[in-house]
Write a protein that holds these residues in place. Structure first.
Motif, PDB file in Angstrom:
ATOM      1  N   LYS A  38     111.646 -37.145 -99.021  1.00 57.06           N
ATOM      2  CA  LYS A  38     110.663 -36.404 -98.221  1.00 57.06           C
ATOM      3  C   LYS A  38     111.284 -36.051 -96.886  1.00 57.06           C
ATOM      4  O   LYS A  38     112.025 -36.837 -96.308  1.00 57.06           O
ATOM      5  N   SER A  39     110.968 -34.866 -96.402  1.00 56.83           N
ATOM      6  CA  SER A  39     111.472 -34.459 -95.087  1.00 56.83           C
ATOM      7  C   SER A  39     110.417 -33.667 -94.327  1.00 56.83           C
ATOM      8  O   SER A  39     110.734 -32.788 -93.536  1.00 56.83           O
ATOM      9  N   ASP A  40     109.150 -33.985 -94.588  1.00 55.33           N
ATOM     10  CA  ASP A  40     108.050 -33.246 -93.976  1.00 55.33           C
ATOM     11  C   ASP A  40     108.081 -33.274 -92.452  1.00 55.33           C
ATOM     12  O   ASP A  40     107.779 -32.280 -91.805  1.00 55.33           O
ATOM     13  N   ASP A  41     108.408 -34.413 -91.879  1.00 54.13           N
ATOM     14  CA  ASP A  41     108.387 -34.563 -90.424  1.00 54.13           C
ATOM     15  C   ASP A  41     109.724 -34.258 -89.769  1.00 54.13           C
ATOM     16  O   ASP A  41     109.882 -34.464 -88.569  1.00 54.13           O
ATOM     17  N   GLY A  87     116.986 -31.769 -96.032  1.00 52.80           N
ATOM     18  CA  GLY A  87     115.727 -31.417 -95.395  1.00 52.80           C
ATOM     19  C   GLY A  87     115.148 -30.133 -95.952  1.00 52.80           C
ATOM     20  O   GLY A  87     113.952 -30.045 -96.259  1.00 52.80           O
ATOM     21  N   TYR A  90     114.145 -30.790 -99.789  1.00 54.76           N
ATOM     22  CA  TYR A  90     112.942 -31.583-100.015  1.00 54.76           C
ATOM     23  C   TYR A  90     111.694 -30.978 -99.369  1.00 54.76           C
ATOM     24  O   TYR A  90     110.597 -31.256 -99.800  1.00 54.76           O
ATOM     25  N   LYS A  91     111.856 -30.145 -98.353  1.00 55.56           N
ATOM     26  CA  LYS A  91     110.686 -29.446 -97.798  1.00 55.56           C
ATOM     27  C   LYS A  91     110.198 -28.383 -98.757  1.00 55.56           C
ATOM     28  O   LYS A  91     109.017 -28.136 -98.855  1.00 55.56           O
ATOM     29  N   GLN A  92     111.103 -27.741 -99.465  1.00 56.95           N
ATOM     30  CA  GLN A  92     110.735 -26.667-100.376  1.00 56.95           C
ATOM     31  C   GLN A  92     110.151 -27.195-101.680  1.00 56.95           C
ATOM     32  O   GLN A  92     109.212 -26.631-102.215  1.00 56.95           O
TER      33      GLN A  92
END
Length: 97
Positions: A38-41, A87, A90-92
């Motif tokens: 996960k790389s949401d933040d 990043g 995993y964001k996509q």
């Protein structure tokens, strides 16, 4: 003369230690992204600015023939590029295919 050489070695060791600490400061973030996928933040803008700064440090180190600056910033640059790639990936998708 010997004292001056010894002092220079201590300064180089200090610079190398500082550079390694700075370089490996990205490691916990990289490990977290790999583990959680996960790389949401994650701030890609921050990483882009850091990428530019690290590239400039490497260029500066090359111009000065300063191996510790080049090596430590190259380590950080590689980790930074990996974090950016993961990043974006995993964001996509959330998780890899």
């Amino acid at each position: 003369m010997y004292q001056k050489q010894l002092e220079l070695s201590r300064i180089e060791i200090l610079g190398l230690a500082a550079g390694l600490c700075t370089s490996f400061s990205l490691l916990p973030q990289l490990i977290k992204i790999i583990r959680t996928k996960k790389s949401d933040d994650l701030s890609l803008f921050y990483l882009a600015i850091l990428l530019a700064g690290l590239s400039l440090w490497i260029w500066y180190g090359v111009l000065r023939s300063d191996i510790p600056i080049v090596v430590t910033n190259a380590i950080a640059l590689i980790m930074n590029i990996i974090i950016i790639i993961l990043g974006i990936r995993y964001k996509q998708t959330g998780t890899p295919p």
